[in-house]
Write a protein that holds these residues in place. Structure first.
Motif, short mmCIF file in Angstrom:
data_model
loop_
_atom_site.label_atom_id
_atom_site.label_comp_id
_atom_site.label_asym_id
_atom_site.label_seq_id
_atom_site.Cartn_x
_atom_site.Cartn_y
_atom_site.Cartn_z
N GLY A 91 0.78 -1.18 0.05
CA GLY A 91 -0.02 0.04 0.07
C GLY A 91 0.69 1.31 0.11
N ASN A 92 1.86 1.32 0.83
CA ASN A 92 2.94 2.47 0.75
C ASN A 92 3.54 2.50 -0.51
OD1 ASN A 92 2.39 2.76 3.28
ND2 ASN A 92 4.24 2.06 4.36
N LEU A 93 3.81 1.36 -1.26
CA LEU A 93 4.60 1.68 -2.41
C LEU A 93 3.61 2.09 -3.64
CD1 LEU A 93 6.93 -1.65 -2.51
CD2 LEU A 93 7.54 0.86 -2.30
N ALA A 94 2.42 1.63 -3.54
CA ALA A 94 1.39 2.20 -4.37
C ALA A 94 1.06 3.62 -4.14
CB ALA A 94 0.15 1.32 -4.24
N LEU A 95 1.21 4.00 -3.05
CA LEU A 95 0.93 5.54 -2.69
C LEU A 95 2.08 6.39 -3.13
CD1 LEU A 95 -1.31 7.33 -1.13
CD2 LEU A 95 -0.22 6.98 0.68
N ILE A 96 2.99 5.97 -2.74
CA ILE A 96 4.28 6.69 -3.25
C ILE A 96 4.36 6.84 -4.87
CG2 ILE A 96 6.91 6.48 -3.68
CD1 ILE A 96 6.78 5.26 -0.96
N ARG A 97 3.87 5.70 -5.54
CA ARG A 97 3.76 5.89 -7.03
C ARG A 97 2.65 6.76 -7.55
NH1 ARG A 97 8.61 4.52 -8.38
NH2 ARG A 97 9.21 2.53 -7.60
N LYS A 98 1.48 6.85 -6.92
CA LYS A 98 0.22 7.52 -7.09
C LYS A 98 0.46 8.88 -6.58
CE LYS A 98 -4.59 7.77 -6.33
NZ LYS A 98 -5.93 7.26 -5.44
N GLU A 99 0.70 9.15 -5.53
CA GLU A 99 0.93 10.57 -4.99
C GLU A 99 2.30 11.10 -5.00
OE1 GLU A 99 -1.85 12.27 -4.35
OE2 GLU A 99 -3.36 10.59 -4.50
N GLY A 100 3.37 10.53 -5.00
CA GLY A 100 4.72 11.13 -4.77
C GLY A 100 5.00 10.93 -3.49
N MET A 101 6.56 11.03 -3.36
CA MET A 101 7.15 10.81 -1.85
C MET A 101 6.83 12.00 -1.16
SD MET A 101 9.04 9.07 -0.16
CE MET A 101 9.82 7.68 -1.05
N GLU A 102 6.68 12.94 -1.49
CA GLU A 102 6.36 14.39 -0.63
C GLU A 102 5.15 14.15 0.06
OE1 GLU A 102 6.01 19.13 -1.12
OE2 GLU A 102 7.46 18.11 -2.09
N LYS A 103 4.09 13.86 -0.81
CA LYS A 103 2.77 13.77 -0.39
C LYS A 103 2.56 12.43 0.66
CE LYS A 103 -1.71 14.24 0.02
NZ LYS A 103 -2.40 15.37 0.54
N PHE A 104 3.35 11.34 0.29
CA PHE A 104 3.38 10.10 1.28
C PHE A 104 4.09 10.45 2.65
CE2 PHE A 104 6.03 6.64 2.65
CZ PHE A 104 5.16 5.47 3.09
N LEU A 105 5.05 11.25 2.52
CA LEU A 105 5.80 11.44 3.79
C LEU A 105 4.96 12.59 4.53
CD1 LEU A 105 9.56 12.20 2.52
CD2 LEU A 105 8.55 10.17 3.84
N GLN A 106 4.14 13.32 3.93
CA GLN A 106 3.14 14.09 4.71
C GLN A 106 2.24 13.27 5.49
OE1 GLN A 106 1.31 16.98 1.95
NE2 GLN A 106 -0.43 17.46 3.73
N LEU A 107 1.57 12.55 4.63
CA LEU A 107 0.59 11.54 5.28
C LEU A 107 1.17 10.64 6.26
CD1 LEU A 107 -1.18 10.42 1.71
CD2 LEU A 107 -2.12 12.13 3.36
N GLU A 108 2.25 10.18 6.11
CA GLU A 108 2.95 9.40 7.02
C GLU A 108 2.91 10.17 8.38
OE1 GLU A 108 4.44 5.66 6.97
OE2 GLU A 108 2.55 6.20 6.10
N ALA A 109 3.29 11.44 8.04
CA ALA A 109 3.71 12.17 9.26
C ALA A 109 2.01 12.37 10.30
CB ALA A 109 4.19 13.59 9.11
N GLU A 110 1.12 12.53 9.40
CA GLU A 110 -0.05 12.63 9.79
C GLU A 110 -0.65 11.44 10.60
OE1 GLU A 110 -2.89 14.09 6.82
OE2 GLU A 110 -1.59 15.82 6.33
N ARG A 111 -0.26 10.43 10.00
CA ARG A 111 -0.72 9.23 10.44
C ARG A 111 -0.32 8.37 11.63
NH1 ARG A 111 0.04 3.11 8.07
NH2 ARG A 111 -1.57 2.20 9.33
N TRP A 112 1.41 8.67 11.74
CA TRP A 112 2.14 8.15 12.80
C TRP A 112 2.66 9.43 13.80
CZ3 TRP A 112 1.94 3.13 13.06
CH2 TRP A 112 1.84 2.42 11.93
N GLY A 113 2.10 10.69 13.51
CA GLY A 113 2.56 11.61 14.67
C GLY A 113 1.53 11.66 15.63
#
Length: 141
Positions: A91-113
């Motif tokens: 799921g993470n890899l698919a999200l990186i491909r779909k949204e890009g790394m910057e958006k993925f990292l932003q979502l990770e910060a929201e999810r795991w922060g």
């Protein structure tokens, strides 16, 4: 909060691992030098030393002609079912491909922060900053 170099080739965010979140001698993630990695990542993870993956145009497993391999599938199942917090490599890899790394990292910060500024550990569900337990299994939306 999270950095691109902490996203493992399999899609895991090394920044939410208990080995990375420990106070003394934290792991630098699977892309770091072996002497600063956890024992598992340095000596047992077959994905981090995969010869095929190392020949790919970028470092992520989803570009491999054998994706998903048995190592990837086993790890996906393990992270989806073993820990208090759900994590999906694929799921993470698919999200990186779909949204890009910057958006993925932003979502990770929201999810795991945590609101305290700490990071919730995928393995324990406990915030590294305040110790709050997050035991509800979170699914990506």
């Amino acid at each position: 909060m999270f950095k691109e170099n902490m996203i493992a080739p399999c899609g895991l965010n090394c920044g939410i691992c208990h080995e990375t979140l420990r106070k003394e001698n934290p792991c630098t993630g699977c892309l770091g030098p072996n002497e600063t990695k956890s024992d598992y990542c340095a000596n047992h993870c077959k994905i981090s030393v995969c010869d095929i993956r190392q020949t790919l145009p970028d470092r992520f497993c989803d570009q491999c002609p054998q994706f998903p391999c048995s190592e990837m599938t086993d790890k996906e199942i393990w992270y989806a079912n073993t820990y208090p917090m759900v994590e999906s490599l694929m799921g993470n890899l698919a999200l990186i491909r779909k949204e890009g790394m910057e958006k993925f990292l932003q979502l990770e910060a929201e999810r795991w922060g945590c609101p305290c500024g700490g990071t919730i550990c995928v393995h324990t569900g406990i915030c590294s900053g305040c110790g709050k337990e997050y035991t509800i299994r979170k699914h990506k939306e």
